[in-house]
Every structure is written in structure tokens, then in C-alpha cells.
Design a protein around this motif. Sequence first.
Motif, PDB file in Angstrom:
ATOM      1  N   ASP A  62      37.358  63.867 -79.806  1.00 21.71           N
ATOM      2  CA  ASP A  62      36.662  62.733 -80.388  1.00 21.71           C
ATOM      3  C   ASP A  62      37.589  61.524 -80.519  1.00 21.71           C
ATOM      4  O   ASP A  62      38.777  61.665 -80.846  1.00 21.71           O
ATOM      5  N   SER A  63      37.037  60.355 -80.277  1.00 17.40           N
ATOM      6  CA  SER A  63      37.851  59.136 -80.257  1.00 17.40           C
ATOM      7  C   SER A  63      38.402  58.761 -81.631  1.00 17.40           C
ATOM      8  O   SER A  63      39.254  57.873 -81.729  1.00 17.40           O
ATOM      9  N   SER A  64      37.927  59.435 -82.687  1.00 13.68           N
ATOM     10  CA  SER A  64      38.492  59.167 -84.012  1.00 13.68           C
ATOM     11  C   SER A  64      39.889  59.743 -84.167  1.00 13.68           C
ATOM     12  O   SER A  64      40.609  59.386 -85.107  1.00 13.68           O
ATOM     13  N   PHE A  65      40.293  60.644 -83.253  1.00 13.83           N
ATOM     14  CA  PHE A  65      41.625  61.217 -83.268  1.00 13.83           C
ATOM     15  C   PHE A  65      42.496  60.537 -82.217  1.00 13.83           C
ATOM     16  O   PHE A  65      42.017  60.181 -81.143  1.00 13.83           O
ATOM     17  N   GLU A  66      43.783  60.391 -82.502  1.00 12.31           N
ATOM     18  CA  GLU A  66      44.736  59.989 -81.472  1.00 12.31           C
ATOM     19  C   GLU A  66      45.089  61.211 -80.627  1.00 12.31           C
ATOM     20  O   GLU A  66      45.531  62.230 -81.165  1.00 12.31           O
ATOM     21  N   PHE A  67      44.907  61.119 -79.319  1.00 12.68           N
ATOM     22  CA  PHE A  67      45.307  62.207 -78.433  1.00 12.68           C
ATOM     23  C   PHE A  67      46.734  61.986 -77.979  1.00 12.68           C
ATOM     24  O   PHE A  67      47.116  60.881 -77.575  1.00 12.68           O
ATOM     25  N   VAL A  68      47.549  63.050 -78.044  1.00 11.23           N
ATOM     26  CA  VAL A  68      48.955  62.979 -77.641  1.00 11.23           C
ATOM     27  C   VAL A  68      49.145  63.879 -76.418  1.00 11.23           C
ATOM     28  O   VAL A  68      49.109  65.107 -76.526  1.00 11.23           O
ATOM     29  N   PRO A  69      49.319  63.305 -75.227  1.00 10.87           N
ATOM     30  CA  PRO A  69      49.498  64.135 -74.033  1.00 10.87           C
ATOM     31  C   PRO A  69      50.858  64.818 -74.015  1.00 10.87           C
ATOM     32  O   PRO A  69      51.843  64.296 -74.542  1.00 10.87           O
ATOM     33  N   MET A  70      50.896  65.997 -73.392  1.00  4.63           N
ATOM     34  CA  MET A  70      52.138  66.762 -73.248  1.00  4.63           C
ATOM     35  C   MET A  70      52.372  67.107 -71.780  1.00  4.63           C
ATOM     36  O   MET A  70      51.449  67.531 -71.080  1.00  4.63           O
ATOM     37  N   LEU A  71      53.612  66.956 -71.340  1.00  3.20           N
ATOM     38  CA  LEU A  71      54.052  67.482 -70.049  1.00  3.20           C
ATOM     39  C   LEU A  71      54.599  68.877 -70.326  1.00  3.20           C
ATOM     40  O   LEU A  71      55.735  69.037 -70.762  1.00  3.20           O
ATOM     41  N   TRP A  72      53.788  69.912 -70.074  1.00  3.24           N
ATOM     42  CA  TRP A  72      54.084  71.269 -70.538  1.00  3.24           C
ATOM     43  C   TRP A  72      55.356  71.846 -69.904  1.00  3.24           C
ATOM     44  O   TRP A  72      56.160  72.488 -70.564  1.00  3.24           O
ATOM     45  N   GLY A  73      55.526  71.632 -68.603  1.00  2.73           N
ATOM     46  CA  GLY A  73      56.688  72.156 -67.897  1.00  2.73           C
ATOM     47  C   GLY A  73      57.109  71.203 -66.796  1.00  2.73           C
ATOM     48  O   GLY A  73      56.592  70.091 -66.682  1.00  2.73           O
ATOM     49  N   LEU A  74      58.048  71.628 -65.982  1.00  2.00           N
ATOM     50  CA  LEU A  74      58.557  70.778 -64.912  1.00  2.00           C
ATOM     51  C   LEU A  74      57.556  70.695 -63.761  1.00  2.00           C
ATOM     52  O   LEU A  74      57.181  71.726 -63.189  1.00  2.00           O
ATOM     53  N   PRO A  75      57.111  69.500 -63.377  1.00  2.00           N
ATOM     54  CA  PRO A  75      56.276  69.370 -62.185  1.00  2.00           C
ATOM     55  C   PRO A  75      57.087  69.694 -60.926  1.00  2.00           C
ATOM     56  O   PRO A  75      58.325  69.679 -60.939  1.00  2.00           O
ATOM     57  N   ASN A  76      56.376  69.971 -59.859  1.00  2.00           N
ATOM     58  CA  ASN A  76      57.041  70.246 -58.576  1.00  2.00           C
ATOM     59  C   ASN A  76      57.477  68.983 -57.859  1.00  2.00           C
ATOM     60  O   ASN A  76      58.249  69.045 -56.902  1.00  2.00           O
ATOM     61  N   GLY A  77      56.975  67.848 -58.315  1.00  2.00           N
ATOM     62  CA  GLY A  77      57.316  66.574 -57.681  1.00  2.00           C
ATOM     63  C   GLY A  77      56.639  65.449 -58.444  1.00  2.00           C
ATOM     64  O   GLY A  77      56.225  65.638 -59.594  1.00  2.00           O
ATOM     65  N   PRO A  78      56.512  64.277 -57.836  1.00  2.00           N
ATOM     66  CA  PRO A  78      55.854  63.161 -58.512  1.00  2.00           C
ATOM     67  C   PRO A  78      54.477  63.583 -59.031  1.00  2.00           C
ATOM     68  O   PRO A  78      53.720  64.264 -58.338  1.00  2.00           O
ATOM     69  N   ASP A  79      54.161  63.190 -60.234  1.00  2.00           N
ATOM     70  CA  ASP A  79      52.934  63.639 -60.894  1.00  2.00           C
ATOM     71  C   ASP A  79      52.122  62.424 -61.319  1.00  2.00           C
ATOM     72  O   ASP A  79      52.298  61.879 -62.403  1.00  2.00           O
ATOM     73  N   ALA A  80      51.211  61.999 -60.445  1.00  2.00           N
ATOM     74  CA  ALA A  80      50.414  60.804 -60.715  1.00  2.00           C
ATOM     75  C   ALA A  80      49.496  61.007 -61.913  1.00  2.00           C
ATOM     76  O   ALA A  80      49.213  60.061 -62.656  1.00  2.00           O
ATOM     77  N   ASP A  81      49.004  62.235 -62.107  1.00  2.00           N
ATOM     78  CA  ASP A  81      48.113  62.496 -63.240  1.00  2.00           C
ATOM     79  C   ASP A  81      48.843  62.322 -64.574  1.00  2.00           C
ATOM     80  O   ASP A  81      48.271  61.816 -65.542  1.00  2.00           O
ATOM     81  N   TRP A  82      50.111  62.775 -64.623  1.00  2.00           N
ATOM     82  CA  TRP A  82      50.902  62.588 -65.837  1.00  2.00           C
ATOM     83  C   TRP A  82      51.124  61.105 -66.099  1.00  2.00           C
ATOM     84  O   TRP A  82      50.933  60.631 -67.232  1.00  2.00           O
ATOM     85  N   THR A  83      51.483  60.355 -65.079  1.00  2.00           N
ATOM     86  CA  THR A  83      51.676  58.918 -65.244  1.00  2.00           C
ATOM     87  C   THR A  83      50.399  58.255 -65.745  1.00  2.00           C
ATOM     88  O   THR A  83      50.431  57.429 -66.667  1.00  2.00           O
ATOM     89  N   ALA A  84      49.267  58.649 -65.184  1.00  2.00           N
ATOM     90  CA  ALA A  84      47.991  58.064 -65.607  1.00  2.00           C
ATOM     91  C   ALA A  84      47.681  58.412 -67.056  1.00  2.00           C
ATOM     92  O   ALA A  84      47.167  57.574 -67.812  1.00  2.00           O
ATOM     93  N   ALA A  85      47.997  59.655 -67.471  1.00  2.00           N
ATOM     94  CA  ALA A  85      47.739  60.063 -68.852  1.00  2.00           C
ATOM     95  C   ALA A  85      48.564  59.241 -69.826  1.00  2.00           C
ATOM     96  O   ALA A  85      48.057  58.792 -70.862  1.00  2.00           O
ATOM     97  N   VAL A  86      49.844  59.036 -69.502  1.00  2.00           N
ATOM     98  CA  VAL A  86      50.715  58.265 -70.393  1.00  2.00           C
ATOM     99  C   VAL A  86      50.264  56.812 -70.458  1.00  2.00           C
ATOM    100  O   VAL A  86      50.365  56.171 -71.517  1.00  2.00           O
TER     101      VAL A  86
END
Length: 268
Positions: A62-86
Motif C-alpha cells: 500500500d502506498s501509505s507505507f514507504e517501500f525499501v528495496p533490497m539487493l538480496w545477493g550478488l547479481p551475475n552482471g549489470p542489473d537494470a531492474d535493480w537500478t530501476a527499483a532504486v
Amino acid sequence: MAHLSIFFGVLLFHGVHGLTGKRGIAYNNNNPSGNAVYANLFKGKSKVSWGYDWGYPSWSLDSSFEFVPMLWGLPNGPDADWTAAVQTPGTLNILGFNEPDLTYDASSNILPEKAARGYLTYMQPFAGTVRIGSPSVLWNNVGSSSGGAYDTATWTQYFLGNCTGCHLDFAAIHYYQDCVTPDGQNGAIWFEGNVTNAHDVLGLPIWVTEFECYGSEEQQIAFLDQALPWLDSQDYVERYAYFGAFPDFLINADGTALSDLGDTYAST
């Protein structure tokens, strides 16, 4: 922007900004709805202001909460989804590797040197635009750790020693222990000592992103009745999340409402 810079293991604290309330929800989408339905049962509980799900996206938190994204482990290479999330509007804080200091299957299990390289690659580029947390380590761990027989504090020292030039705003720690220790000690006192020790050792504001005491629901409620006011009274504790928004934990067995434990967490 508040920040903590690390150069050759020296910590320099420059303030705290970009935060809402302390109390948060750890959740996932492993439920019949496939989304944040359990976390959203806390909507309207004024003391609960943020959530994370060990990854990204938020699964319709719900938008009433601040969502905090996590990079759980090491990606295998460039991670566009992580960049987009941040870079998603409203992202203020980000979390790093989940229990890299441990070796069990559900941990990210990363050697400190590799974890440091990963932070420099995937976290450091966002310094100054969001607040960055340290790897989420099990601070009460006293046994074997990732890559050798050293404990969490030593793993963290190795990480910091290799992460020269890293920018960290806060330290994320986990805690799991009995509600009442085998020799009869108050588990809340033990918990408070661990959190205090993490702050003393690291010199960073603290996020306790996972914590739980093992015991009956009655024992856990008694633990929270003592621990929550203490956490709220400590200036250096920025945030915390009890484990977790799941049936038979903070949610009732049917998954339809908060449990008695969840009500305590939401209101104490």
C-alpha cells in the motif's frame, strides 16, 4: 543528504534525514494472492510506516507505507531492474545483501571481499541520491561464518576493510534468540545489549531489519512490550521490523487479520 562515508575503515557520521517512523514490516508475496496482502493488513496502523520484502518490486505494498528495496545477493552482471527499483520515485533508502555472513541455504553467503566489490558496483553509484544500508548481518551470530571460522563482527570488519570509499548511512542487523534464555535471563535485555553492541562497534545508526524471540505467543508479546518502547527511545535506532507479516506470526492462522502478536506490534 545525510551520509556516512567509509575510507580505510574510518566512519564519519554526518547526520540523519529521509526517514519516516521507526516501525516496519518484513513480508513477501508467498501467499494465495501473490502480493503484499499480509503486510497491507497493517494499513492504518499509525506506528507502522515502512516495509521491505527482501527484494523488489513491492508486490503492491500500500502506498501509505514507504517501500525499501533490497539487493538480496550478488547479481551475475549489470542489473537494470535493480537500478530501476532504486530510481523509482519515492525510494529514499536501500538495503544490501541478506545475511552474507552466514552459510545456510537461505542466506546470500558472500565472502567479505566479494561483498565489498558488490557494494562498490551496485550500491555506491546511488550514494547521495538515496540512503544506503550496510549488508544485513546476524549480529547475535557467534558461530562459523561465511568462508571461515569467524563471527559476524569479524565478517563486517573484513567487509569494511575491503570497501574503502564506500558510502553507508546506517547498519542493518538481524537478531534471533530465545524469549527467555536457557539460564532464565530476560531475552529483551539480551536483545537490547546486542543492539547496543552493534552501535558501539560500528558507530552507525542501526536498522534491526529482522528480529524475533523464540517462544510462545505470550512470551513474544511480553518481549515486545519491553523491547518496543526501548527501541523507540534509542536515538541511534532508526528503524526496526519484527519477523514477520506471515500467518502464525504477526498474522493470524487464517491470514485474514493481525494476530494478537501483530496487534501488540502495531499498537505498543
